[in-house]
Design an enzyme around this catalytic site. Structure first.
Site, PDB file in Angstrom:
ATOM      1  N   GLY A  46       0.896  -1.102  -0.107  1.00 30.56           N
ATOM      2  CA  GLY A  46      -0.404   0.132  -0.046  1.00 30.56           C
ATOM      3  C   GLY A  46       0.559   1.286   0.133  1.00 30.56           C
ATOM      4  O   GLY A  46       0.118   2.186   0.326  1.00 30.56           O
ATOM      5  N   HIS A  89      -1.904   1.464 -11.704  1.00 27.53           N
ATOM      6  CA  HIS A  89      -1.340   2.292 -11.254  1.00 27.53           C
ATOM      7  C   HIS A  89      -1.652   3.851 -11.965  1.00 27.53           C
ATOM      8  O   HIS A  89      -2.260   4.795 -11.271  1.00 27.53           O
ATOM      9  CB  HIS A  89       0.256   1.940 -10.774  1.00 27.53           C
ATOM     10  CG  HIS A  89       1.423   1.718  -9.944  1.00 27.53           C
ATOM     11  ND1 HIS A  89       1.578   2.603  -8.854  1.00 27.53           N
ATOM     12  CD2 HIS A  89       0.962   0.389  -9.636  1.00 27.53           C
ATOM     13  CE1 HIS A  89       2.458   1.115  -8.214  1.00 27.53           C
ATOM     14  NE2 HIS A  89       1.397   0.400  -7.974  1.00 27.53           N
ATOM     15  N   ARG A 101      -4.454   7.485 -11.056  1.00 27.59           N
ATOM     16  CA  ARG A 101      -4.384   8.810 -10.848  1.00 27.59           C
ATOM     17  C   ARG A 101      -4.771   9.403 -12.006  1.00 27.59           C
ATOM     18  O   ARG A 101      -5.172   9.116 -13.276  1.00 27.59           O
ATOM     19  CB  ARG A 101      -2.791   8.687 -11.590  1.00 27.59           C
ATOM     20  CG  ARG A 101      -2.047   8.518 -10.354  1.00 27.59           C
ATOM     21  CD  ARG A 101      -0.921   8.483 -10.733  1.00 27.59           C
ATOM     22  NE  ARG A 101      -0.135   8.171 -12.185  1.00 27.59           N
ATOM     23  CZ  ARG A 101       0.366   7.862 -12.562  1.00 27.59           C
ATOM     24  NH1 ARG A 101       0.715   6.338 -11.603  1.00 27.59           N
ATOM     25  NH2 ARG A 101       0.891   7.355 -13.896  1.00 27.59           N
ATOM     26  N   ASP A 131       8.520   6.494  -8.411  1.00 30.45           N
ATOM     27  CA  ASP A 131       8.076   5.389  -7.956  1.00 30.45           C
ATOM     28  C   ASP A 131       8.432   4.043  -9.188  1.00 30.45           C
ATOM     29  O   ASP A 131       7.436   4.213  -9.780  1.00 30.45           O
ATOM     30  CB  ASP A 131       6.131   5.497  -8.109  1.00 30.45           C
ATOM     31  CG  ASP A 131       5.602   4.383  -6.970  1.00 30.45           C
ATOM     32  OD1 ASP A 131       6.325   2.948  -6.884  1.00 30.45           O
ATOM     33  OD2 ASP A 131       4.056   3.354  -6.856  1.00 30.45           O
TER      34      ASP A 131
END
Length: 173
Positions: free
Chosen positions: A15, A51, A55, A84
């Site tokens: 997380g 991912h 966003r 990331d």
């Protein structure tokens, strides 16, 4: 206000990325995402898409698999950046047989020179068993050294476990 450098550590699927994204969004800064992953197979492609789907359009996105300096140097006041992740960045360095120590020094210098708050996500890989092959052991040791250096330079270091942050260094904004 976000610290100059925040390190978000955690295990795989702990997380940490979601937590880091929420932290940046809660800051009120314009969010920038620097992705370090290379897509080698369908599994990684799926994770990258997951991912991306989290966003919104408010994020500015860069891809930097080896050198983060160009992306970091073009950011300006009012922005905050999420890198990331340091683990994929390190994997890329090792796969390309680059000088990991020199690359780490360059990364730390680029983070220091950044004119905006930076959150770096990184895997903590030292909690498992000792890997059975030399390359995996070399990676584990390099990741440990990188995390130690990032934590030493950070103003805030957080360990995320099961989506829950635990402050190791500094204070939450």
């Amino acid at each position: 206000m976000l610290p100059k450098l925040t390190l978000a550590l955690g295990g795989a699927a702990s997380g940490k990325s979601v937590w880091a994204e929420k932290l940046l969004l809660s800051s009120g800064l314009r969010p920038v995402y620097i992705a370090t992953s290379r897509i080698f197979d369908d599994e990684i492609k799926m994770r990258v898409e997951e991912h991306k789907s989290r966003r919104s359009d408010q994020w500015t996105n860069f891809e930097a698999d080896l050198d983060l300096s160009p992306s970091l140097s073009q950011l300006h006041a009012g922005q905050g950046v999420l890198v990331d992740c340091a683990t994929m960045w390190l994997s890329n360095q090792m796969l390309d047989q680059r000088n990991v120590a020199a690359a780490q020094n360059d990364l730390l210098a680029a983070l220091h020179a950044a004119q905006v708050p930076v959150i770096v996500v990184s895997n903590e890989v030292g909690h498992g068993i000792v890997p059975d092959n030399a390359l995996s052991r070399e990676f584990r040791e390099a990741q440990g050294r990188l995390n130690i250096a990032l934590a030493a330079q950070s103003d805030l270091t957080v360990m995320v476990i099961a989506g829950l942050p635990s402050v190791l260094k500094g204070e939450m904004p």
